[in-house]
Every structure is written in C-alpha cells, then in structure tokens.
Write an enzyme that holds these catalytic residues in place. Structure first.
Site, PDB file in Angstrom:
ATOM      1  N   GLU A   1       1.367  -0.891  -0.295  1.00 49.81           N
ATOM      2  CA  GLU A   1      -0.236   0.311  -0.608  1.00 49.81           C
ATOM      3  C   GLU A   1       0.635   0.838   0.114  1.00 49.81           C
ATOM      4  O   GLU A   1       1.756   1.812   0.938  1.00 49.81           O
ATOM      5  CB  GLU A   1      -0.692   0.136   1.448  1.00 49.81           C
ATOM      6  CG  GLU A   1      -1.617   0.873   1.264  1.00 49.81           C
ATOM      7  CD  GLU A   1      -3.436   1.052   2.134  1.00 49.81           C
ATOM      8  OE1 GLU A   1      -3.869   0.518   2.614  1.00 49.81           O
ATOM      9  OE2 GLU A   1      -3.518   2.719   2.712  1.00 49.81           O
TER      10      GLU A   1
ATOM     11  N   ASP B   1     -10.907  10.967  -5.157  1.00 46.96           N
ATOM     12  CA  ASP B   1     -12.194  11.880  -4.765  1.00 46.96           C
ATOM     13  C   ASP B   1     -12.201  12.545  -5.758  1.00 46.96           C
ATOM     14  O   ASP B   1     -13.082  13.761  -6.127  1.00 46.96           O
ATOM     15  CB  ASP B   1     -12.592  12.092  -3.182  1.00 46.96           C
ATOM     16  CG  ASP B   1     -11.578  13.076  -2.942  1.00 46.96           C
ATOM     17  OD1 ASP B   1     -10.714  12.667  -2.763  1.00 46.96           O
ATOM     18  OD2 ASP B   1     -11.921  14.178  -2.794  1.00 46.96           O
TER      19      ASP B   1
ATOM     20  N   ASP C   1      -1.882  12.312  -3.097  1.00 46.84           N
ATOM     21  CA  ASP C   1      -1.924  13.794  -3.333  1.00 46.84           C
ATOM     22  C   ASP C   1      -2.222  13.879  -4.321  1.00 46.84           C
ATOM     23  O   ASP C   1      -1.584  13.304  -5.363  1.00 46.84           O
ATOM     24  CB  ASP C   1      -0.553  14.076  -3.169  1.00 46.84           C
ATOM     25  CG  ASP C   1      -0.206  13.908  -1.292  1.00 46.84           C
ATOM     26  OD1 ASP C   1      -1.003  13.639  -0.294  1.00 46.84           O
ATOM     27  OD2 ASP C   1       0.958  14.264  -0.970  1.00 46.84           O
TER      28      ASP C   1
ATOM     29  N   GLU D   1       5.071   4.923   3.797  1.00 50.89           N
ATOM     30  CA  GLU D   1       5.220   6.010   4.222  1.00 50.89           C
ATOM     31  C   GLU D   1       5.585   6.774   4.794  1.00 50.89           C
ATOM     32  O   GLU D   1       6.102   7.314   5.889  1.00 50.89           O
ATOM     33  CB  GLU D   1       3.452   6.398   4.959  1.00 50.89           C
ATOM     34  CG  GLU D   1       2.800   7.129   5.403  1.00 50.89           C
ATOM     35  CD  GLU D   1       2.164   8.513   4.337  1.00 50.89           C
ATOM     36  OE1 GLU D   1       1.371   8.085   3.622  1.00 50.89           O
ATOM     37  OE2 GLU D   1       3.255   9.370   4.117  1.00 50.89           O
TER      38      GLU D   1
END
Ligand SMILES: C[S@@+](CC[C@H](N)C(=O)[O-])C[C@H]1O[C@@H](n2cnc3c(N)ncnc32)[C@H](O)[C@@H]1O
Length: 243
Positions: A72, A182, A146, A97
């Site tokens: 991920e 989104d 992002d 991350e």
C-alpha cells in the site's frame, strides 16, 4: 541509506525518484511520548531497509511464512492497511509512507492489534518500486494519493507513465493495481495513463463497480473527509494483462 534521527529516510534518499522526488510534508504535529517510543523501538524492527533487504526473497521480511505480498502506497493513518493485514494474516504487507505522523499512527495500531504481517518503508514509494523484483506483489493499492490539482503540479502526481511501468513490473502477472480518489480529474488522469500503458485492463463492467467501494473496503481519513465535503470517490481496479 541515510536516515534522520527519527529513523525516517532522508529526502536525499528519495531523490532517485523516476519522476522527481517526494513532494509532500514529512512532519506534522509533535509526536506524543509513546509514539516517540514506538518510532525509536518498534519502527526499526519493522522497517524495510532497501540497502540490506533481499529483494529476491521479500517474504523473508516476515517472521512467519506468507503466501503472497501486497503493497500500500501512502497509507496515511494506516486504517486501510491495518484492516487488510488483520483480514489476511497469511499475506505479507508492505506499507509505504514518508509522513512521520502517519508512521507513528500505524505503529500504535500495529502494537494495539499485535500485527505481525506488516513491514514499513518510510520513504518514497518510487524508490521501493525500483528496489522490488519483477512479480513481487499480488496487489498494489494507492488510496487518495495527493491530488496536485494545479496543472503545473501534475508532474508531481504519483501516477505517471514511469510509475505505472514500475507497478506493472513488480506486480504478479495476475496481480491488481487498485486506485481510489475523490478528485475527478485525477481519476480521468489515471484511467488515461493506465489505458495508455497496455499492461492493464480496467475491470469495471457497470457504474457501481467504480462508484461504490469494493467489498470489505475500509474507509480512510481522506475518504471520510471527501464524503463530509460532498465529493464522491471512484474505486478503480486494474488487472495486469501482459502475462
Ligand atoms: C492525501 S494522503 C492520503 C492518505 C491515506 N491513503 C488516506 O486515504 O487517508 C496521501 C498520502 O500519500 C503520501 N505520499 C505522497 N507521496 C508519496 C510517495 N511518493 N510515496 C509514498 N507515499 C507518498 C503522503 O505522505 C500522504 O500521507
């Protein structure tokens, strides 16, 4: 590999990025005491160190045998990654991350849930993709990356022809790349780039296949924020085709 006092890979480490270096924030609010303790003591045990880890045997990163490996990218607070790791104990997960507070959050979740099948890379995912051998992962998830909405920043988006080529290379021939955003423009951007790559097929057959989360999807912080602000996410699943 150079590391800061936090044990986080330095920006110079991220500099080999095929389409530039990491463009986000690495630090946010100050860590609580226990989080600092986890960063000092738990993170080193779970860190994937690209300088020493054996890319030809990634399953050896885990103490117990794993059937498959998943990745991920940009897990944020780690809610989705942790839920997947708990649901699939036989799968080894690598979470990537660079944001220190995200790393601290997932360490708390890993500790609280006694999770043993997650390893963490605190740097730029492009570097991790470059390290991995062909066919290493059964699935790669990129959830609410992002968005970089301004045209002059589009080159900073994680989805680029070069990263798609790397994702294709490190995926198992029957592997999947899953993307959630989104931001409508980033979804069209991703569909266009994925189509151009020829290595993937978008598996949606009806609108609900992309308008609704896939089964057992765990909503993330950014997903909830988008819902609150009235933005609908798209859930795109691509299968590798060039087997
Ligand atoms: C908008 S946040 C979404 C976080 C989380 N996936 C969620 O849905 O809540 C995007 C995350 O991607 C991370 N990120 C950005 N560029 C990255 C890169 N090159 N490699 C790995 N992670 C990256 C950022 O640090 C940030 O935490």
């Amino acid at each position: 590999m150079t590391k800061s006092a936090d044990g986080i890979a330095s920006s110079s480490q991220a500099a080999g990025h095929s389409h530039g270096s990491f463009f986000g924030r690495r630090k946010g609010h100050k860590l609580r005491n226990h989080q600092t303790d986890l960063m000092e003591h738990l993170l080193p045990r779970l860190t994937l160190d690209l300088a020493t880890a054996d890319a030809s045997a990634p399953a050896s990163l885990f103490d117990a045998p794993v059937d498959d490996m998943r990745l991920e990218i940009g897990f944020g607070g780690g809610e989705h990654l942790v839920a997947e790791a708990l649901a699939h104990p036989q799968t080894g997960f690598i979470g990537c991350e660079p944001y220190i507070n995200g790393m601290a959050k997932i360490l708390s979740l890993i500790e609280a849930n006694n999770i043993t099948n997650i390893r963490l890379f605190a740097g730029d995912a492009a570097e991790l993709l470059g390290w991995a051998r062909a066919g290493s992962f059964k699935r790669i998830d990129l959830i609410h990356p992002d968005p970089w909405p301004k045209r002059r920043h589009w080159k900073r988006r994680f989805v680029q022809d070069a990263t798609i080529a790397q994702i294709s290379r490190v995926l198992d021939p029957a592997g999947e790349f899953r993307f959630v955003s989104d931001i409508d423009d980033y979804c069209s951007w991703t569909l266009m780039h994925m189509q151009r790559s020829k290595d993937f097929a978008w598996i949606a057959e009806r609108a609900d296949d992309w308008r609704k989360p896939w089964p057992h999807y765990t909503m993330t912080r950014y997903g909830r924020k988008a819902e609150r602000e009235g933005r609908k996410a798209a859930y795109l699943i691509f299968k590798r085709t060039n087997a």
